[in-house]
Design an enzyme around this catalytic site. Structure first.
Site, PDB file in Angstrom:
ATOM      1  N   GLU A 115       0.058  -1.407   5.701  1.00 25.48           N
ATOM      2  CA  GLU A 115       1.191  -0.933   6.812  1.00 25.48           C
ATOM      3  C   GLU A 115       0.915   0.673   6.900  1.00 25.48           C
ATOM      4  OE1 GLU A 115       4.766   1.171   8.171  1.00 25.48           O
ATOM      5  OE2 GLU A 115       3.944   1.406   5.985  1.00 25.48           O
ATOM      6  N   ASP A 165       0.906  -1.071  -0.159  1.00 29.27           N
ATOM      7  CA  ASP A 165      -0.068   0.064  -0.131  1.00 29.27           C
ATOM      8  C   ASP A 165       0.957   1.259  -0.045  1.00 29.27           C
ATOM      9  OD1 ASP A 165       0.805  -0.620   2.697  1.00 29.27           O
ATOM     10  OD2 ASP A 165      -0.805   0.594   3.346  1.00 29.27           O
TER      11      ASP A 165
END
Length: 438
Positions: A151, A87
Site C-alpha cells: 500500500e 507493509d
C-alpha cells in the site's frame, strides 16, 4: 457471551507481533525483503487456526497477501471488505527513542513502525475475525478480511494486483472499511468526534519540462531552460487553488460547527479552522486541489547551461476535479514548459447517509457515550481507491479513543510512531461491535 478480555489481549499481542516483523516497503523492488510475506503468513496461520479457509497470494517474491471470507446468512446482501496493509514506510533508526521494530510499551504507549499505519488495525481485524469464529457468529452479509502488501508504494503488488487478477476474492462486495479515520478528536464540551473518511483525494503525478539552448555558463542567455522551469515551479508553488465544499467537507462543517458554535463561512473560514487545533491542518488540506513541486532535475556541471530542465509534481485531486486541475495547472505553468501527465488515480466518494455509518455510531455510543461519528474528506489516499474500481464504496474508520491532545494522523510515518494501548483495546471492542452488527 463474548470474551472481550481475550479479544483485547489477542489484538494487542497480534499487533506487537506484526510490528516485530520488519516489512519495510522502500518502493524499490531490489531493496525489499520478505517481510510482507512473513507478515501475511503470520496472519494466515492464525486465521486457519480459527477455522478459516484462506487464499495466500504472493504477487512476486516477498510480496504476500492473504484473504479470508466469513459467509453470511443472506446471499443477496452485499459483502463488506475489512482490509489492512502489512507493509510500513522506512525508518531512520537514529531518529527513534525506542527501537522501531521492538514493539515496546512505555508509559501506556505502544511504540513501533506500524503502530498506527497500520498494523494496529491488521492485528485488531485478525483478533476480531478469530472471535467471530470462536463465538460461532453468522453475520447477515459476508465479511471479507483482506491483508494487503505494497500500500505504501501505491498497492501495485497488493490491492491493485488482486483487484485486477483475483476479483473473485471480492465477489458481491459493495462496501469496504479500512484507514484513515476512526480516531477521536476533540470537538468541544468534553465531547469527541470520530472521523470517518467517506471520500479520498485522488493522487496524480505530473512532470514539467522546459527546453532552451545549451551553452557555456560564462555566456548567459535569455533562452535558459532552468530559468523557464523555475518560473513555472515558483508560480505553481505560490498558487492557492479555490475552495471546493464537497459533501464530506460540508457535513464535517455542519456537525462540528454546531458543536463548536462556528459558521465556517467563506469570509471566516481560515479563522474558524484555526479553532480546531491540530485538526485544522487535516481539514484544511481537504478543501482544495493541491500541486506540490517535489523533484527538480537540471544539468550536471556548473559551467554548462543545460538544454533541458524538469520538475516533478505531486497532485492531490478532489472528487470531480480532474479536468479542472489539469486546465488550471496548464494555465499557471504557462507556455514555456510542457506538462506530461503520469499516473492518475481519481478521487473516491462514497455515500454519507448509509446504514454502515449508523453501525459505526452505534459502536461509538456503547464505547464512548456522547461521541459523534463525523464524516470528512481524507486528503491522502488508501487501498480503497483500488477496490473502488470494482464498485466497492470505501470508508476510513479504525476506531481509536485517544487523549484529546493526541494527534493520531500526526503519527503516520513519524519517528517514534506510537499509540495508547488503551486505544487498541477500545479499537478491538468497537470493531467487534461494528462487525457483529453486519
Amino acid at each position: 457471551m463474548t470474551d472481550l478480555a481475550l479479544l483485547e489481549t489477542e489484538a494487542v499481542a497480534f499487533i506487537r507481533d506484526l510490528i516485530r516483523i520488519d516489512s519495510v516497503n522502500t518502493g524499490v523492488a531490489e531493496t525489499i525483503g520478505d517481510g510482507e510475506t512473513r507478515a501475511a503468513r503470520y496472519v494466515q496461520e492464525r486465521l486457519e487456526d480459527a477455522g478459516y479457509a484462506t487464499a495466500f497470494i504472493e504477487t512476486r517474491p516477498g510480496r504476500g497477501n492473504v484473504v479470508a471470507r466469513l459467509k453470511g446468512s443472506d446471499r443477496d446482501a452485499g459483502a463488506l471488505v475489512l482490509h489492512a496493509h502489512l507493509d510500513v514506510v522506512p525508518v531512520v533508526e537514529d531518529d527513534w527513542t525506542h527501537p522501531p521494530f521492538a514493539a515496546e510499551i512505555h508509559d501506556g504507549f505502544l511504540y513501533g513502525r506500524g503502530a498506527v499505519d497500520m498494523k494496529n488495525f491488521a492485528g485488531v481485524l485478525l483478533a476480531v475475525a478469530r472471535a467471530l469464529r470462536r463465538e460461532g457468529v453468522v453475520p447477515r452479509r459476508d465479511l471479507v478480511f483482506a491483508f494487503f502488501a505494497d500500500e505504501e508504494a501505491g498497492g501495485v503488488w497488493g490491492a491493485r494486483w488482486l483487484v485486477r487478477n483475483r476479483p473473485d476474492l471480492f465477489a458481491r462486495a459493495t462496501e469496504a472499511l479500512s484507514e484513515v479515520g476512526g480516531f477521536s478528536v476533540p470537538i468541544g464540551d468534553d465531547r469527541r468526534g470520530y472521523l470517518v473518511a467517506t471520500s479520498e483525494k485522488g493522487v496524480a503525478w505530473a512532470t514539467l519540462t522546459a527546453r532552451g539552448r545549451a551553452g557555456h555558463g560564462s555566456r548567459p542567455t535569455l533562452d535558459n531552460a532552468v530559468v523557464r522551469l523555475t518560473d513555472a515551479v515558483s508560480a505553481i508553488g505560490r498558487h492557492s487553488f479555490p475552495v471546493v465544499r464537497t459533501p464530506a467537507v460540508q457535513r464535517f462543517f455542519d456537525i462540528v460547527g454546531r458543536e463548536r458554535g462556528l459558521a465556517f463561512g467563506d469570509a471566516d473560514l481560515d479563522a474558524d479552522l484555526e479553532q480546531l487545533g491540530f485538526v485544522s491542518s487535516l481539514i484544511g488540506a481537504s478543501l482544495r486541489n493541491t500541486a506540490t513541486p517535489t523533484v527538480l532535475e537540471a544539468g550536471g556541471k556548473t559551467n554548462i547551461i543545460p538544454a533541458e530542465a524538469t520538475a516533478r509534481l505531486d497532485l492531490r485531486v478532489l472528487p470531480g476535479q480532474d479536468e479542472a486541475l489539469r486546465e488550471e495547472l496548464e494555465r499557471i505553468a504557462g507556455d514555456d514548459v510542457e506538462i506530461a501527465w503520469g499516473r492518475w488515480w481519481s478521487a473516491t466518494e462514497a455515500p454519507i447517509d448509509v446504514p454502515l455509518l449508523d453501525d459505526l455510531q452505534h459502536a461509538v455510543d456503547i464505547e464512548d457515550p456522547g461521541g459523534i461519528v463525523v464524516p470528512y474528506l481524507l486528503p491522502a489516499s488508501t487501498d480503497n481507491k483500488h477496490l473502488a474500481s470494482l464498485g466497492i464504496r470505501g470508508y476510513g474508520f479504525v476506531p481509536l479513543r485517544v487523549p484529546d491532545g493526541f494527534d493520531v494522523f500526526g503519527e503516520f510515518h513519524a519517528a517514534d510512531e506510537r499509540v495508547p494501548v488503551d486505544a487498541l483495546r477500545f479499537s478491538a471492542r468497537a470493531t467487534w461491535r461494528i462487525l457483529r452488527a453486519q
